[in-house]
Each structure stands twice: as structure tokens, then as C-alpha cells.
Design a protein around this motif. Structure first.
Motif, PDB file in Angstrom:
ATOM      1  N   ALA A 194      10.137  48.005  45.705  1.00  0.00           N
ATOM      2  CA  ALA A 194       9.384  48.916  44.846  1.00  0.00           C
ATOM      3  C   ALA A 194       8.902  50.142  45.604  1.00  0.00           C
ATOM      4  O   ALA A 194       8.897  51.264  45.073  1.00  0.00           O
ATOM      5  CB  ALA A 194       8.207  48.172  44.217  1.00  0.00           C
ATOM      6  N   VAL A 215       7.193  56.888  37.936  1.00  0.00           N
ATOM      7  CA  VAL A 215       7.526  55.492  37.665  1.00  0.00           C
ATOM      8  C   VAL A 215       7.126  55.143  36.233  1.00  0.00           C
ATOM      9  O   VAL A 215       6.084  55.581  35.744  1.00  0.00           O
ATOM     10  CB  VAL A 215       6.791  54.564  38.660  1.00  0.00           C
ATOM     11  CG1 VAL A 215       6.930  53.101  38.253  1.00  0.00           C
ATOM     12  CG2 VAL A 215       7.310  54.785  40.076  1.00  0.00           C
ATOM     13  N   TRP A 217       5.754  52.161  34.552  1.00  0.00           N
ATOM     14  CA  TRP A 217       5.176  50.867  34.872  1.00  0.00           C
ATOM     15  C   TRP A 217       5.251  49.971  33.637  1.00  0.00           C
ATOM     16  O   TRP A 217       4.786  50.333  32.555  1.00  0.00           O
ATOM     17  CB  TRP A 217       3.725  51.016  35.317  1.00  0.00           C
ATOM     18  CG  TRP A 217       3.606  51.664  36.672  1.00  0.00           C
ATOM     19  CD1 TRP A 217       3.302  52.964  36.944  1.00  0.00           C
ATOM     20  CD2 TRP A 217       3.817  51.030  37.936  1.00  0.00           C
ATOM     21  NE1 TRP A 217       3.306  53.186  38.305  1.00  0.00           N
ATOM     22  CE2 TRP A 217       3.615  52.004  38.942  1.00  0.00           C
ATOM     23  CE3 TRP A 217       4.151  49.733  38.321  1.00  0.00           C
ATOM     24  CZ2 TRP A 217       3.735  51.733  40.295  1.00  0.00           C
ATOM     25  CZ3 TRP A 217       4.273  49.450  39.670  1.00  0.00           C
ATOM     26  CH2 TRP A 217       4.067  50.440  40.646  1.00  0.00           C
ATOM     27  N   HIS A 227       5.058  45.942  36.641  1.00  0.00           N
ATOM     28  CA  HIS A 227       6.198  46.068  37.537  1.00  0.00           C
ATOM     29  C   HIS A 227       6.872  47.417  37.293  1.00  0.00           C
ATOM     30  O   HIS A 227       6.716  48.030  36.237  1.00  0.00           O
ATOM     31  CB  HIS A 227       7.217  44.945  37.278  1.00  0.00           C
ATOM     32  CG  HIS A 227       6.642  43.572  37.362  1.00  0.00           C
ATOM     33  ND1 HIS A 227       6.492  42.896  38.550  1.00  0.00           N
ATOM     34  CD2 HIS A 227       6.171  42.741  36.401  1.00  0.00           C
ATOM     35  CE1 HIS A 227       5.961  41.705  38.323  1.00  0.00           C
ATOM     36  NE2 HIS A 227       5.749  41.589  37.023  1.00  0.00           N
ATOM     37  N   ILE A 228       7.649  47.852  38.254  1.00  0.00           N
ATOM     38  CA  ILE A 228       8.395  49.103  38.117  1.00  0.00           C
ATOM     39  C   ILE A 228       9.556  48.902  37.145  1.00  0.00           C
ATOM     40  O   ILE A 228      10.328  47.957  37.263  1.00  0.00           O
ATOM     41  CB  ILE A 228       8.929  49.560  39.486  1.00  0.00           C
ATOM     42  CG1 ILE A 228       7.794  50.161  40.303  1.00  0.00           C
ATOM     43  CG2 ILE A 228      10.049  50.572  39.344  1.00  0.00           C
ATOM     44  CD1 ILE A 228       8.220  50.655  41.654  1.00  0.00           C
ATOM     45  N   ARG A 230      13.158  49.572  35.988  1.00  0.00           N
ATOM     46  CA  ARG A 230      14.373  49.924  36.725  1.00  0.00           C
ATOM     47  C   ARG A 230      15.583  50.098  35.811  1.00  0.00           C
ATOM     48  O   ARG A 230      16.511  50.843  36.141  1.00  0.00           O
ATOM     49  CB  ARG A 230      14.724  48.821  37.735  1.00  0.00           C
ATOM     50  CG  ARG A 230      13.657  48.512  38.765  1.00  0.00           C
ATOM     51  CD  ARG A 230      13.927  47.188  39.457  1.00  0.00           C
ATOM     52  NE  ARG A 230      12.834  46.844  40.365  1.00  0.00           N
ATOM     53  CZ  ARG A 230      12.858  47.059  41.686  1.00  0.00           C
ATOM     54  NH1 ARG A 230      13.935  47.587  42.243  1.00  0.00           N
ATOM     55  NH2 ARG A 230      11.835  46.724  42.434  1.00  0.00           N
ATOM     56  N   ALA A 238      11.948  45.849  33.552  1.00  0.00           N
ATOM     57  CA  ALA A 238      11.546  45.720  34.953  1.00  0.00           C
ATOM     58  C   ALA A 238      12.492  44.887  35.802  1.00  0.00           C
ATOM     59  O   ALA A 238      12.531  45.054  37.019  1.00  0.00           O
ATOM     60  CB  ALA A 238      10.136  45.129  35.040  1.00  0.00           C
TER      61      ALA A 238
END
Length: 440
Positions: A194, A215, A217, A227-228, A230, A238
């Protein structure tokens, strides 16, 4: 421990995550070393990914549970050969590898997600006892963009058209079309620490370069932890496992331990009464197998930059500041499992951050923390294989761009300066840039 060497001729280490194949099945290649257990699970995951799921009850309860509402009957339908989906070219054509996300705008102008009647996406197919939610078609406005050297580039702007509403009219519905993305390096993206993604964020544009990636979130509804993001066009997912179960639930109507209820809203009584294929329909072992399949797919090896034209293209890519968002390198965590993904330097050409891409690409539909103008930077690795793998090339979230040049010309907002740099290039520089992108 037994190690299976996959039958690929290579000139680099056996544990390389790459494949030299750049043919029609290039995105379906496995990594070259797996344990016997991994290979068995990978193979099961591939079968489930390619499986045409059936309506419950059936003679085979391993593959039933399709629907009650759904968009496709298999993962492969939206990701043909693990590649990109495509947008229909005419209103009368079906959405075979595309879906439409939904939200509602209330009387005060607030956005409600998911839509209280139709949910997060429109399901245009249903089992026989249930009404499909509606019909989707795509129309286009066609126009040209003229480059500095006089070249006219044909462009198209899509419009989502909803009809045949089954439960309530579509007058207050916000829409955002999505083609299935290519399945490149999903396990490696999941394994990026992360802090490496956060390090590239500059939400307040402190360096003054006009680019302010941030980001997205994501809050885990079960644990309350953040969490990030992605995965997904808006970085609204996430983890890889979450991406898998979301697709099974939303696209195929298959329940899992994470989504144990059918994808019906409270007003869809016929959907709620439909027979289930199990509780859940996607068993944990099946979910793990599909996740392993995604993790251990090989990455097509980039081609060499081995002549003056390609070197010029690379220079144009860098000079246009494309690398500011299409970040070249990350190194995965050493603690990552399976071990084939650990401590590996990868080149996805994405920062996995949200960027304001301007009004031209805006869908006006916020998603998690992303605004209606923000999109996750799309990874560029293996982008040159799009036509080889799928015989078509549709780019951007809704497949509006039919060429890489079209996709670049849609870049606005934070990418406006890069777009303008390409517009101002000579034909030689532009051709070199496009050829360079084909090598990634």
C-alpha cells in the motif's frame, strides 16, 4: 515438493512471471512453475472461469445457481480469452461483453447508490420465472478531432439508452457503461504494498505539475477497516478476491460467502422467490480456485525497444509526461503468497490512483470515494495485444475509443497537457509513440 515446469521455451529464469507468447491466447498462459497442488487449483479455477453456469436446480450442483438476474452466463463472455470486452457499434447490437452501472438522483440532487429498485447495475437477462430489469442499447455521436498537422481523427461519444423497464421507469437513473477489462497481472496488482501506491499520491498537487492523483479508500463492510482501492475502473475494489466475488454476484447472479444473498432488491418479488443453487452457490474452494487462476496467469513479456523509431516513441511518452500517471515500476511485497508473486518488480504502467479526467470522460456517477469525473489510471501492460487477442480494440471504460490515438485524445482534466502534447506532435513522432505503446 513436486514442481511442475510448464511447457514454454524461454531464455530467462524458470520462475519468471512472463510469457513470450503474443498470440491469440497470450493472456491465458500460466506461470512456468507451480506446485502440483497449485496446478490442480489453477486448472479448476480456469474451468470455473470458462464454465457456462446453469439455472438451479440442475443435475450438476457444482455449476448451477445462475441468476435469478444476470448479465452473462460465464466470466469468459465479458473477458474473451482473458482480454477486453467490447462495446456494441450500433443501437440494435446486444451488449455481449459490457454492463451498465446504476445510481439514482433524488429530488434534492443527492446521489443514491445502489439504485433502490434496480441495484448497482442493470441486469438485462433473467431466469424464466423472473423479469429481466430492462434493455440496454448504445448510440453514438460522431465527430472529428483535428491534430496540428491537419490529420482528422474520427471519434465517437456514447450514450446509454435504457428501455423496457420492468419495475419502475428509468427517468431518475444515472448510468455508466463498462466493458470487461483485460485480466493482466491481477495477482501482482494485489501484491503491491500500500505504501508504494500512497507514495505516488499528490491530492493537493503540492509539486505544481497539474496532476493530483489520490487513493480511493474502500471500507470493508464486514470489518469496518479501510483499504486502498486497486481494481475496477474507479479503483472501487480493494482486493482480488473481492473483485472475483463481486463479478460472480453482479454479473452472473452467483452467491458466495461474501455475497450470501441473491442480487435482488426488495421490490423484485419474483427474483426473491427464485430457486437457489446452494448456500452459497459459489463454494469457498471454488472461489479460492478462481482467485488462484487469476493470480498465476503469466504476463506477456514486453517487446524490446530496439530501433530509432521506438526510442523516439519512448521519448515522446516521457516528454508528454504520460509516466506521471502511467507509473512504470512497482515491487511486490516479499510476504506475498503464493511465492511466485513475491518480491517481483513489475511494470504495469499505472499508479492505481484516481485522477480527474475532465468533462469529456465524466460519467457523473460517484463510486465509493471517486467522483463522477475521476477514473483509476488504466494499466498499459500488454495493451498492444488487444487486437491480437480479441480481433477488436476497444479502450477506455465504455469502449468508446477504437484506437489508442482516440483513447489519448479523450484524456482531459489532469491529462489535458499530455493530450495537447500528442495533438501537437508531428506525424512521425505520433506514429513512433503509438508503436512504442504497442510494445509494452
Amino acid at each position: 515438493m513436486l514442481i511442475l515446469l510448464m511447457p514454454q521455451s524461454t531464455s530467462w529464469a524458470d520462475d519468471s512471471p512472463y510469457t513470450e507468447n503474443r498470440h491469440r491466447l497470450a493472456l491465458k498462459q500460466s506461470m512456468k512453475t507451480m506446485t502440483a497442488d497449485q496446478f490442480a487449483e489453477f486448472s479448476q479455477g480456469r474451468r470455473l472461469f470458462e464454465q457456462m453456469w446453469v439455472i438451479a436446480p440442475s443435475l450438476d450442483d457444482d455449476i448451477d445457481g445462475l441468476g435469478p438476474l444476470y448479465n452473462s452466463i460465464s466470466c469468459l463472455q465479458c473477458h474473451p480469452a482473458n482480454g477486453r470486452g467490447h462495446a456494441p457499434d450500433k443501437p440494435e447490437q446486444k451488449l455481449d461483453a459490457m454492463l451498465v452501472r446504476l445510481s439514482q438522483l433524488d429530488k434534492k440532487g443527492n446521489i443514491i447508490t445502489p439504485h433502490p429498485v434496480y441495484g448497482e447495475q442493470l441486469q438485462d437477462k433473467a431466469v424464466p420465472s423472473v423479469k429481466a430489469e430492462g434493455h440496454v442499447s448504445m448510440a453514438y455521436r460522431y465527430f472529428n478531432v483535428t491534430l496540428k498537422d491537419g490529420t482528422a481523427v474520427p471519434m465517437r461519444e456514447p450514450k446509454v439508452m435504457l428501455s423496457q423497464a420492468a419495475y419502475t421507469d428509468f427517468s431518475d437513473v444515472l448510468t455508466s457503461a463498462r466493458i470487461g477489462p483485460a485480466l493482466i497481472g491481477m495477482g501482482f496488482i494485489n501484491a503491491i504494498p500500500a505504501e508504494q501506491i500512497i507514495a505516488n499520491a499528490d491530492p493537493d498537487d503540492l509539486n505544481g505539475d497539474g496532476i493530483s492523483g489520490r487513493v480511493n479508500w474502500i471500507k470493508d463492510s464486514m470489518t469496518g477497516l479501510t483499504h486502498i482501492g486497486r481494481f475496477g475502473y474507479k479503483a472501487n475494489v480493494a482486493s482480488l478476491k473481492a473483485q472475483v466475488v463481486n463479478a460472480f454476484h453482479g454479473d452472473l447472479g452467483i452467491t458466495s460467502s461474501i455475497h450470501p444473498k441473491e442480487n435482488c432488491t426488495l421490490v423484485q418479488s419474483d427474483c426473491l422467490k427464485a430457486l437457489s443453487g446452494g448456500e452459497p452457490e459459489l463454494r469457498e474452494a471454488q472461489l479460492n480456485a478462481v482467485t488462484v487462476y487469476m493470480q498465476l496467469l503469466a504476463i506477456p513479456k514486453p517487446l524490446s525497444i530496439d530501433n530509432e523509431q521506438l526510442l523516439l516513441g519512448q521519448q515522446m511518452f516521457n516528454k508528454s509526461n504520460c509516466l506521471a500517471c502511467h507509473h512504470a515500476k512497482f515491487t511486490t511485497s516479499k510476504e506475498t503468497k503464493p511465492q511466485q508473486l513475491a518480491s517481483t518488480t513489475i511494470s504495469p504502467y499505472s499508479d492505481f490512483l484516481l485522477h480527474d479526467m475532465g468533462e469529456g470522460l465524466a460519467d457523473g456517477r460517484p463510486d465509493q470515494g471517486a467522483t463522477g469525473r475521476e477514473w483509476r489510471t488504466t494499466p498499459l501492460w500488454a495493451i498492444g495485444l488487444s487486437k491480437i487477442v480479441n480481433s477488436h480494440a476497444n479502450y477506455l471504460h465504455d469502449g468508446r475509443a477504437r484506437t489508442l490515438l482516440e483513447a489519448i485524445l479523450w484524456h482531459g482534466g489532469e491529462a489535458q497537457a499530455s493530450q495537447q502534447a500528442v495533438i501537437n506532435m508531428s506525424s512521425e513522432q505520433r506514429e513512433a509513440l503509438l508503436n512504442y505503446l504497442q510494445r509494452l
